[in-house]
Write a protein that holds these residues in place. Sequence first.
Motif, PDB file in Angstrom:
ATOM      1  N   ASN A  16      15.808  64.332  60.123  1.00  0.00           N
ATOM      2  CA  ASN A  16      15.792  64.130  61.673  1.00  0.00           C
ATOM      3  C   ASN A  16      14.749  63.246  62.189  1.00  0.00           C
ATOM      4  N   ARG A  17      13.448  63.438  61.648  1.00  0.00           N
ATOM      5  CA  ARG A  17      12.285  62.725  62.156  1.00  0.00           C
ATOM      6  C   ARG A  17      12.249  61.209  61.866  1.00  0.00           C
ATOM      7  N   ARG A  18      12.788  60.833  60.684  1.00  0.00           N
ATOM      8  CA  ARG A  18      13.183  59.493  60.350  1.00  0.00           C
ATOM      9  C   ARG A  18      14.011  58.834  61.390  1.00  0.00           C
ATOM     10  N   LYS A  19      15.110  59.595  61.652  1.00  0.00           N
ATOM     11  CA  LYS A  19      16.029  59.030  62.599  1.00  0.00           C
ATOM     12  C   LYS A  19      15.520  58.598  63.921  1.00  0.00           C
ATOM     13  N   PRO A  41       9.981  46.192  47.653  1.00  0.00           N
ATOM     14  CA  PRO A  41       9.006  46.192  48.284  1.00  0.00           C
ATOM     15  C   PRO A  41       8.440  47.243  49.252  1.00  0.00           C
ATOM     16  N   PHE A  42       9.370  47.931  49.685  1.00  0.00           N
ATOM     17  CA  PHE A  42       8.963  49.074  50.740  1.00  0.00           C
ATOM     18  C   PHE A  42       9.409  50.472  50.159  1.00  0.00           C
ATOM     19  N   GLY A  43       9.829  50.414  48.865  1.00  0.00           N
ATOM     20  CA  GLY A  43      10.195  51.636  48.325  1.00  0.00           C
ATOM     21  C   GLY A  43      11.728  51.803  48.387  1.00  0.00           C
ATOM     22  N   GLY A  44      12.271  52.974  48.075  1.00  0.00           N
ATOM     23  CA  GLY A  44      13.553  53.289  48.264  1.00  0.00           C
ATOM     24  C   GLY A  44      13.963  54.518  48.358  1.00  0.00           C
ATOM     25  N   GLY A  45      15.446  54.840  48.612  1.00  0.00           N
ATOM     26  CA  GLY A  45      15.975  56.228  48.992  1.00  0.00           C
ATOM     27  C   GLY A  45      15.377  56.895  50.259  1.00  0.00           C
ATOM     28  N   SER A  46      15.209  58.159  50.442  1.00  0.00           N
ATOM     29  CA  SER A  46      14.827  58.566  51.481  1.00  0.00           C
ATOM     30  C   SER A  46      13.487  58.850  51.944  1.00  0.00           C
ATOM     31  N   ARG A  47      12.771  57.823  51.164  1.00  0.00           N
ATOM     32  CA  ARG A  47      11.303  57.656  51.511  1.00  0.00           C
ATOM     33  C   ARG A  47      11.111  56.302  51.656  1.00  0.00           C
ATOM     34  N   VAL A  48      11.985  55.230  51.642  1.00  0.00           N
ATOM     35  CA  VAL A  48      11.871  53.940  51.914  1.00  0.00           C
ATOM     36  C   VAL A  48      11.176  53.627  53.429  1.00  0.00           C
ATOM     37  N   TYR A  73       6.640  57.118  34.867  1.00  0.00           N
ATOM     38  CA  TYR A  73       6.373  56.013  35.527  1.00  0.00           C
ATOM     39  C   TYR A  73       7.852  55.278  35.081  1.00  0.00           C
ATOM     40  N   VAL A  74       8.619  54.612  35.874  1.00  0.00           N
ATOM     41  CA  VAL A  74       9.926  53.865  35.767  1.00  0.00           C
ATOM     42  C   VAL A  74       9.721  52.537  36.229  1.00  0.00           C
ATOM     43  N   SER A  75      10.145  51.660  35.536  1.00  0.00           N
ATOM     44  CA  SER A  75      10.083  49.943  36.064  1.00  0.00           C
ATOM     45  C   SER A  75      11.276  49.525  35.619  1.00  0.00           C
ATOM     46  N   ASN A  76      12.613  50.063  35.653  1.00  0.00           N
ATOM     47  CA  ASN A  76      13.768  49.801  35.345  1.00  0.00           C
ATOM     48  C   ASN A  76      14.903  49.936  36.454  1.00  0.00           C
ATOM     49  N   PRO A  77      15.839  48.841  36.943  1.00  0.00           N
ATOM     50  CA  PRO A  77      16.491  48.913  37.735  1.00  0.00           C
ATOM     51  C   PRO A  77      17.383  50.268  37.801  1.00  0.00           C
ATOM     52  N   LEU A  78      18.095  50.608  36.766  1.00  0.00           N
ATOM     53  CA  LEU A  78      18.945  51.543  36.456  1.00  0.00           C
ATOM     54  C   LEU A  78      18.075  52.942  36.813  1.00  0.00           C
ATOM     55  N   GLY A  79      16.904  53.071  36.306  1.00  0.00           N
ATOM     56  CA  GLY A  79      15.905  54.164  36.379  1.00  0.00           C
ATOM     57  C   GLY A  79      15.826  54.232  37.813  1.00  0.00           C
ATOM     58  N   ASN A  80      15.222  53.332  38.580  1.00  0.00           N
ATOM     59  CA  ASN A  80      14.994  53.212  39.948  1.00  0.00           C
ATOM     60  C   ASN A  80      16.423  53.724  40.760  1.00  0.00           C
ATOM     61  N   LYS A  81      17.443  53.269  40.277  1.00  0.00           N
ATOM     62  CA  LYS A  81      18.652  53.919  41.112  1.00  0.00           C
ATOM     63  C   LYS A  81      18.871  55.345  40.850  1.00  0.00           C
ATOM     64  N   GLN A  82      18.600  55.845  39.644  1.00  0.00           N
ATOM     65  CA  GLN A  82      18.508  57.119  39.243  1.00  0.00           C
ATOM     66  C   GLN A  82      17.747  58.168  40.179  1.00  0.00           C
ATOM     67  N   ILE A  83      16.505  57.655  40.409  1.00  0.00           N
ATOM     68  CA  ILE A  83      15.361  58.379  41.079  1.00  0.00           C
ATOM     69  C   ILE A  83      15.889  58.343  42.600  1.00  0.00           C
ATOM     70  N   PHE A  84      16.310  57.369  43.062  1.00  0.00           N
ATOM     71  CA  PHE A  84      16.550  57.159  44.624  1.00  0.00           C
ATOM     72  C   PHE A  84      17.883  57.810  44.948  1.00  0.00           C
ATOM     73  N   THR A  85      18.821  57.993  44.008  1.00  0.00           N
ATOM     74  CA  THR A  85      20.273  58.415  44.390  1.00  0.00           C
ATOM     75  C   THR A  85      20.351  59.762  44.008  1.00  0.00           C
ATOM     76  N   ASN A  86      19.970  60.119  42.894  1.00  0.00           N
ATOM     77  CA  ASN A  86      19.917  61.632  42.383  1.00  0.00           C
ATOM     78  C   ASN A  86      19.072  62.616  43.363  1.00  0.00           C
ATOM     79  N   THR A  87      19.800  63.266  44.491  1.00  0.00           N
ATOM     80  CA  THR A  87      18.998  63.982  45.422  1.00  0.00           C
ATOM     81  C   THR A  87      19.440  65.507  45.210  1.00  0.00           C
ATOM     82  N   LYS A  88      19.950  65.799  43.982  1.00  0.00           N
ATOM     83  CA  LYS A  88      20.118  67.163  43.561  1.00  0.00           C
ATOM     84  C   LYS A  88      19.118  67.628  42.629  1.00  0.00           C
ATOM     85  N   GLU A  89      18.925  66.944  41.538  1.00  0.00           N
ATOM     86  CA  GLU A  89      17.910  67.440  40.698  1.00  0.00           C
ATOM     87  C   GLU A  89      16.736  66.954  40.857  1.00  0.00           C
ATOM     88  N   ILE A  90      16.565  65.778  41.550  1.00  0.00           N
ATOM     89  CA  ILE A  90      15.367  64.914  41.758  1.00  0.00           C
ATOM     90  C   ILE A  90      15.347  65.238  43.465  1.00  0.00           C
TER      91      ILE A  90
END
Length: 459
Positions: free
Chosen positions: A94-97, A383-390, A48-65
Amino acid sequence: MKLPPKPRTPSWLLYLQFEANPFAYMDAIFKRYGDIVMITLGSTPIVYVSNPLGNKQIFTNTKEITASGKLNQDFALFTGNQGVLQLDGLIHKNRRKLLMQAFHGTRMQACGQSICELTEKIMNQQMVGKPFVAYPIIEEITLPIGIEVVLGLREGELYNKIKHLFVSMFKFEQSKLFQFISKLPLGNQDLGRWSPQGYMLDLREKIFELLYSEVKERRRVADSSRTDMLSDLIFAHDETGEPLSNEEVRDLLLSPIFAAQDASATAISWSLYWIHRLPAIHKRLLEEIDSLGENPDPMSIIALPYLSAVCNEALRIYPTQLFAFPRLVESPVEVMGYELHPGTVLISNIYSTHQREDLYPEPKEFKPERFLEKQFSPYEFLPFGGGSRVCIGGSFALFEMKLVLATIISRYQLELVSKRPERPKFGGLLCSPASGVKMILHGRRKHQEQSKLSVFSSV
């Protein structure tokens, strides 16, 4: 490289502590272990991560995560196996779009007046001087709006059936009986319609049948002039250029309706609580709304800065969902200086991020002005999550939230029944007010009554 800190308490005991009081539990975990912590559930490490830097790593690293859909299979009961939460990769994109078309700015504007009118209609049904629970009343607004946006239905037999089934399913899922039995070892067994799980599955099947029949009928009499989500999906093509199947369309419709029903109602109910608990906030908000005149344009309402700040603060202090949808580590990766191995589940802790004192001084206090003084990044306020699952309907939820609140605040005199603080209740995914926010209506505001009299006298 080291692993994140891990509590020595057995995971089963941690689970019981979370169930007893999730907010005190998360506050205690954050205070002791900081903004990253690992808990092992069976053989699966969950970080579990509650750090802005960690959140950014989770949401933007789509290669390893990856935002793996298989981690959301528990929601398939409500969303179907081909819902947007269960999809991955290009299919998910595609479906999100396709779904996002329904929340286009021009469409939102078109239903703005409907939201205000429906809010007034529902509020006018409340008896003066008689206490009521705000949460189910707000659902009487948010669910019909969701059905209209998703299915294009406002009335009629089909509309009434769908509305009734969604209300029944949500109420039963939130009931103390179902919550208790579902936690028992055999609580999720289907023992027929008279068992809790069997009854829930029966409701689900009826919803699926109704939606599937409507998809077939709408495809048969396809009308390209319609602007609801169902029509978008009927005329849409997948990533290979082929039309979506009826089953796919049906499953894609479910999540948006459920989100419109309970998540939006939760956020609005919390806002009503805070606004009426704190007189200075109520006064300032009312003055801002009144500055627009008698019948303001909906687009003018949503642009109000203090109203926006109040909504954001309500979503900060008790976000409707406490956690972002989980991610899966596919190959070794470093997050916040810790090494995470394949198979690790990563979850952004929205609640604890929103409770950070370095971001939000006095985080337990409801202070809308913090959103006027600073613009927070999407990794600090999420409040609505982030990244590709926002959440695909996040913008629309805020739009709806502002219009419903502005209509209620400007037209009605309300008061909280109890002076005691409203407790948050966590159920599955949402963080809702435990009592539903009990209020009493004292009447319409005087200038509203006067304007009504002048209208009648001129007839």
